[in-house]
Write an enzyme that holds these catalytic residues in place. Structure first.
Site, PDB file in Angstrom:
ATOM      1  N   ARG A  78       0.882  77.851  43.026  1.00 31.19           N
ATOM      2  CA  ARG A  78       0.225  76.656  42.493  1.00 31.19           C
ATOM      3  C   ARG A  78      -0.955  76.227  43.378  1.00 31.19           C
ATOM      4  O   ARG A  78      -1.981  75.777  42.884  1.00 31.19           O
ATOM      5  CB  ARG A  78       1.248  75.523  42.384  1.00 31.19           C
ATOM      6  CG  ARG A  78       0.700  74.253  41.771  1.00 31.19           C
ATOM      7  CD  ARG A  78       0.180  74.458  40.370  1.00 31.19           C
ATOM      8  NE  ARG A  78       0.038  73.204  39.654  1.00 31.19           N
ATOM      9  CZ  ARG A  78      -0.412  73.103  38.417  1.00 31.19           C
ATOM     10  NH1 ARG A  78      -0.752  74.194  37.752  1.00 31.19           N
ATOM     11  NH2 ARG A  78      -0.516  71.937  37.825  1.00 31.19           N
ATOM     12  N   HIS A 104     -12.986  73.524  36.552  1.00 31.43           N
ATOM     13  CA  HIS A 104     -12.233  73.970  35.380  1.00 31.43           C
ATOM     14  C   HIS A 104     -11.428  72.827  34.747  1.00 31.43           C
ATOM     15  O   HIS A 104     -11.318  72.740  33.532  1.00 31.43           O
ATOM     16  CB  HIS A 104     -11.306  75.112  35.805  1.00 31.43           C
ATOM     17  CG  HIS A 104     -10.590  75.764  34.676  1.00 31.43           C
ATOM     18  ND1 HIS A 104     -11.260  76.391  33.637  1.00 31.43           N
ATOM     19  CD2 HIS A 104      -9.272  75.891  34.398  1.00 31.43           C
ATOM     20  CE1 HIS A 104     -10.369  76.881  32.782  1.00 31.43           C
ATOM     21  NE2 HIS A 104      -9.166  76.595  33.212  1.00 31.43           N
ATOM     22  N   ASP A 105     -10.897  71.962  35.587  1.00 34.94           N
ATOM     23  CA  ASP A 105     -10.092  70.847  35.082  1.00 34.94           C
ATOM     24  C   ASP A 105     -10.883  69.853  34.236  1.00 34.94           C
ATOM     25  O   ASP A 105     -10.283  68.972  33.612  1.00 34.94           O
ATOM     26  CB  ASP A 105      -9.450  70.087  36.249  1.00 34.94           C
ATOM     27  CG  ASP A 105      -8.094  70.675  36.632  1.00 34.94           C
ATOM     28  OD1 ASP A 105      -7.609  71.563  35.903  1.00 34.94           O
ATOM     29  OD2 ASP A 105      -7.525  70.245  37.649  1.00 34.94           O
ATOM     30  N   ASP A 144     -17.467  74.681  36.413  1.00 34.87           N
ATOM     31  CA  ASP A 144     -16.275  75.516  36.246  1.00 34.87           C
ATOM     32  C   ASP A 144     -16.604  76.927  36.738  1.00 34.87           C
ATOM     33  O   ASP A 144     -17.429  77.623  36.147  1.00 34.87           O
ATOM     34  CB  ASP A 144     -15.876  75.536  34.763  1.00 34.87           C
ATOM     35  CG  ASP A 144     -14.582  76.312  34.503  1.00 34.87           C
ATOM     36  OD1 ASP A 144     -14.059  76.933  35.437  1.00 34.87           O
ATOM     37  OD2 ASP A 144     -14.107  76.258  33.351  1.00 34.87           O
ATOM     38  N   SER A 172      -9.069  76.592  28.187  1.00 37.56           N
ATOM     39  CA  SER A 172      -8.624  77.630  29.118  1.00 37.56           C
ATOM     40  C   SER A 172      -7.798  78.695  28.364  1.00 37.56           C
ATOM     41  O   SER A 172      -8.267  79.219  27.353  1.00 37.56           O
ATOM     42  CB  SER A 172      -7.822  76.972  30.251  1.00 37.56           C
ATOM     43  OG  SER A 172      -7.602  77.863  31.292  1.00 37.56           O
TER      44      SER A 172
END
Lengths: 375, 195
Positions: free
Chosen positions: A224, A352-353, A319, A154
């Protein structure tokens, strides 16, 4: 082969720098601290060093745990250790906390030596390039002329890429994972909503909330929550939470009903309890500004002409924050410059994680790639 | 690395030292490894099979994961000196599309494929069974091949699509076949260009 092991108990170190740091945003930082951790042993000719760059909410604590905190596992512990893809029996691995962070390196929450008070809003804007400059200074101090590899996911991948452009002769290999050569308008839009949540929180006090003894927890929490949506895929959210209802049926309330609401609120609250609002603002801006092609009229191939490293680029099929097509931009720009580059598009449902997970194909590719690196 | 294949020597002869080479369906990268060893090429492979991709990384061969049936649109026009597809064309759905893409991305294309017109294959069909041989090792129900064609078929396709056949070699059991290649050759290697 050995069974993968933990690097065990680790402890952070602090390096203090008195040489003023010129910043891309203008101005200079007269002095600053960098907090870092190392794993493994630097060999005699300092040829086995690998720098791990962290993403938005990451830190220098990449692997292992702290002696008095059993739950303090490093954020990329599944990658780094004896017998793991980034094997600490071979490599000397360094994690550095970036400037502007809230985990120990100089940032908005640290004391401004000029005033004796927290920097707050006065802490200057820092960029990916500035971070790379500070990492290079830390490398100098540790006696590392050239990294065997620089690695990141990232925003960390952007630092790895930037290393190959700012210090091409100091990077042997670069792994750019789940990253992008610049943010899209949509990426910036999500960042802006997150920032507005913080900036409009009455407890933000223009960034000087430290003086008021408060924290803009509502803004940070919202920021968040927004971020978290972009880290997961629709599929993984669906699989994890679906439309599960806490009460088994609709109760017509704004309290938590759907489990996804519970999850996001929990993640938001937790984050607001430890992260710094100014750090969040600064870091999202660093993401927004990163665009190595900008100085080349938007031509990424021209921008990457300086790179000398051998590259591994990895993306994940689900992602959508930094989709595979963003990684392919990097791959084909490197190809244009006849750089050595391999590209893996990993089939993983976690969005994405995914880059933080130990998906077998992903880790097998990383293991094979690190194994080839001669030190 | 996979067993050394005799078409590698033919392909190497058509490639100059230091060329830029793209190998489509590169497997574990052994052809590129050979071309790097004997021609010092700057080589890249394209592969979409996770295990083969991993094998390339293990072998230190540049490999880019992509689905070739979707074309090569990310690759620039004329970037490569040679674009190779070794024993994979028969496994591609979009035969004409990929040939056009190979000649867009490369100055020349090199293609090898098993010849379904090989006499043993014909004999097998006459005997009522689909051919299974050294060059066609799979059974009909588990073959990765989706296009079944002969040397004569491929010549006709090139003619129809305006593709120049610059060289053609047929083989049987590792030896060059000059007479009746469509009958006596089990495998063919072509060097193709743009007319």
């Amino acid at each position: 082969m050995i069974q993968p092991q933990s690097v065990g108990i680790v402890a952070p170190q602090t390096a203090h720098f008195e040489t003023p740091l010129p910043l891309r945003s203008g101005g200079t930082l007269p002095s600053y601290d960098l907090v870092y951790e190392t794993y493994g042993t630097l060999n005699a000719d300092a040829s086995n060093a690998v720098l791990v760059c962290h993403a938005l909410s990451g830190s220098h604590h990449v692997a292992g745990r702290y002696a008095d905190e059993p739950d303090s596992l490093g954020w990329w512990d599944n990658l780094v250790g004896p017998g793991k893809p980034l094997d600490t029996r071979k490599f000397f691995v360094i994690g550095v906390n970036n400037l502007g962070s809230c985990y120990g390196s100089s940032g908005p929450g640290s004391i401004n030596p000029a005033t004796g008070k927290p920097w707050g809003a006065a802490f200057p804007f820092v960029t990916v390039e500035d971070w790379v400059d500070t990492q290079a200074r830390l490398a100098d101090r540790l006696g590392i002329k050239r990294f065997a590899a620089v690695v990141g996911g990232s925003l960390g991948g952007m630092q790895a890429l930037s290393w190959t452009l700012q210090y091409p002769d100091r990077v042997g290999h670069a792994a750019v994972i789940a990253s992008a050569p610049k943010l899209s308008a949509q990426n910036i839009a999500f960042n802006e909503v997150a920032r507005q949540a913080i900036l409009t929180d009455p407890d933000f006090h223009g960034g000087n909330f430290y003086d008021h003894g408060v924290v803009p927890v509502r803004g940070l929490k919202l920021a968040r929550m927004i971020g978290h949506i972009t880290y997961l895929s629709d599929d993984s959210m669906g699989e994890k939470f679906g439309r599960s209802l806490r009460h088994g049926k609709a109760v017509y309330s704004y309290d938590v009903e759907f489990e996804i609401e519970s999850y996001l609120r929990y993640q938001g609250d937790k984050f607001a309890g430890y992260f710094d609002a100014n750090t969040y603002l600064l870091t999202t801006k660093a993401l927004d500004y990163y665009d190595p092609a900008f100085a080349h009229g938007g031509n990424l191939s021209a921008a990457l002409a300086k790179a000398e490293a051998d590259f591994l680029v990895v993306s994940f099929t689900t992602d959508w924050r930094f989709s595979p097509s963003r990684s392919r931009e990097i791959v084909y720009a490197l190809l244009h410059n006849q750089r050595n580059v391999s590209y893996a598009e990993i089939d993983c449902a976690a969005g994405h994680d995914s880059f933080l997970l130990d998906e077998p194909q992903y880790h097998a590719v990383l293991t094979a790639w690190f194994d080839r690196i001669k030190v | 690395m996979a067993a050394y294949r005799y078409d590698y020597d033919v392909i190497a002869q058509w490639i100059q030292t230091g060329e830029k080479v793209l190998d489509l369906g590169c497997g574990d990268g052994s052809l590129l490894k050979h071309l790097i060893d004997v021609r010092q090429v700057q080589g890249y492979g394209v592969e979409n099979d996770p295990d083969k991709l991993l094998a390339c990384v293990k072998n230190g061969i540049n490999v880019i994961q992509a689905n070739m049936d979707k074309g090569l649109s990310d690759f620039e026009d004329g970037f490569f000196d040679h674009v190779i597809m070794s024993l994979s064309l028969q496994a591609m759905h979009n035969t004409q599309g990929i040939l056009a893409e190979m000649l867009r991305v490369g100055h020349e294309a090199v293609v090898s494929f098993p010849n379904f017109g090989y006499w043993r294959h014909r004999q097998s069909i006459i005997n009522g069974r689909m051919p299974v041989s050294e060059s066609l090792p799979h059974q009909w129900f588990n073959t990765p091949n989706v296009r079944f064609f002969t040397i004569a078929d491929f010549d006709a396709l090139c003619e129809m699509n305006g593709i120049a056949v610059r060289e053609r070699l047929a083989f049987d059991e590792g030896k060059v076949v000059t007479d009746e290649p469509n009958f006596l050759g089990s495998m063919a290697v072509y060097r193709l260009g743009r007319n």
